[in-house]
Enzyme design. Sequence first.
Site, PDB file in Angstrom:
ATOM      1  N   ASP A  12       8.143  -9.974   4.226  1.00 13.06           N
ATOM      2  CA  ASP A  12       7.102  -9.303   4.276  1.00 13.06           C
ATOM      3  C   ASP A  12       6.143  -9.594   3.049  1.00 13.06           C
ATOM      4  O   ASP A  12       6.781 -10.349   2.010  1.00 13.06           O
ATOM      5  CB  ASP A  12       7.730  -7.892   4.043  1.00 13.06           C
ATOM      6  N   ARG A  71      -0.149   4.827  -0.826  1.00 14.44           N
ATOM      7  CA  ARG A  71       0.874   3.986  -0.262  1.00 14.44           C
ATOM      8  C   ARG A  71       1.338   4.541   1.004  1.00 14.44           C
ATOM      9  O   ARG A  71       1.466   4.280   2.051  1.00 14.44           O
ATOM     10  CB  ARG A  71       1.792   3.378  -1.126  1.00 14.44           C
ATOM     11  N   SER A  96       3.197  -9.875   8.170  1.00 22.20           N
ATOM     12  CA  SER A  96       2.759  -8.666   7.589  1.00 22.20           C
ATOM     13  C   SER A  96       1.987  -7.792   8.391  1.00 22.20           C
ATOM     14  O   SER A  96       1.181  -8.419   9.210  1.00 22.20           O
ATOM     15  CB  SER A  96       1.921  -9.224   6.277  1.00 22.20           C
ATOM     16  N   ASN A  97       1.835  -6.661   7.803  1.00 20.84           N
ATOM     17  CA  ASN A  97       0.835  -5.730   8.575  1.00 20.84           C
ATOM     18  C   ASN A  97      -0.730  -6.079   8.108  1.00 20.84           C
ATOM     19  O   ASN A  97      -1.673  -5.678   9.051  1.00 20.84           O
ATOM     20  CB  ASN A  97       0.914  -4.178   7.955  1.00 20.84           C
TER      21      ASN A  97
END
Lengths: 230, 230
Positions: free
Chosen positions: B13, B44, B121-122
């Site tokens: 990640d 977040r 990852s996003n």
Amino acid sequence: MAQQARIQAVAFDAFGTLFDVYSVGLLAEQLFPGKGATLAELWRQKQIEYSFIRSLSGRYKPFWDITRDGLDFAAARLGLALDGAQRTQLMNQYACLSPFPENLAALRRLKDAGLPTAILSNGTPEMLQVAIKSAGMQGLFDHVLSVDAVRKYKTHPDAYALAPAAFGLAPERILFVTSNGWDAAGASWYGFTTFWINRSGQPLEALDVAPTATGRTMDDVVAYLIGGRG
Amino acid sequence: MAQQARIQAVAFDAFGTLFDVYSVGLLAEQLFPGKGATLAELWRQKQIEYSFIRSLSGRYKPFWDITRDGLDFAAARLGLALDGAQRTQLMNQYACLSPFPENLAALRRLKDAGLPTAILSNGTPEMLQVAIKSAGMQGLFDHVLSVDAVRKYKTHPDAYALAPAAFGLAPERILFVTSNGWDAAGASWYGFTTFWINRSGQPLEALDVAPTATGRTMDDVVAYLIGGRG
């Protein structure tokens, strides 16, 4: 009145919309003075987060259970020693909720106006039946719909699809009423006409979609639907 | 060493795992004294929440954009008058992140040991390229995988499936490394062998699944993988 006249049924979110979950925070504060509000807020946040994650990953677990999981995590995160009795007390608050003060009269006005009504909730059928009884709302809904039937939580389209199926109506003919901004967004995306009861003056979620209408209480929903006719 | 010897590649990640997002909170505190930590935390939280909701509803929007949306909501929710310059400053922090102190040396040890590596990852491809450069991590990854390729965010299985496809390996042969508890849960459900870097001593998410291994820093990942051989 063009918009409202097109509405042929109303579907309500349950927890926080029909049923006031404020008492949960009160009890949390009694049990953990000075930390009750934070516990209640984090509990709610984790409960919803777990519903999203489990639906995304195809790992459904009933809402009663993820509500307990959310409580367990929130207590651990805040360093609170939650014993079995306190856990049971807090969970039981979800089984004996009050309606918001104006809700009973408002729902009766919709019923008297002949509008078919439903609950459409993440809650299990058992949670909903107990909550309806506890809030004195027996007989006010034509359908009590739980996402448990499709094992996916809102905002998954399969969850929202329960209402059009039950009413036999297109989504835009149904007014979906919720106090949760994210639920209003998901329901609007799905295709419902939507009403956001923004009780606490929250900003609109930044999701590029707005509810069809917004108000502060259930009375505003009644005014939107039958105010001009009542 | 039986477990570790089965691992043939490592997927990381990015934000919070490879790249330290602490500087974002520092800047938020400079801009809004006394409210920076709350702003950074809510920002977040909304960023991740929007990734879940959009994936559930099939309404993908790139991570850079939902990061900005999350910031806008968080500022509005906290009643902060965020002007255009402050917004740009905060967003730019995401484009110039530092690595966690031990990460560069740890990644080089894995590289030296011959283990194929990836980011999963996003973040958008652009965000990842800029962050890799900013953190001085050029050349340390064999694959830089963004969920943008499948337009679904983690924890959707399609997002995780990018790593087995890139490596040509079964999920259990890949160690997925993340600092996010929910990401460790989703990756474990998906079938990866998982390592949770629990930097801040969080409790395990109450999701009925545990990571294969847990540590406090990236050095613990190296010890897990090649400690006995290095």
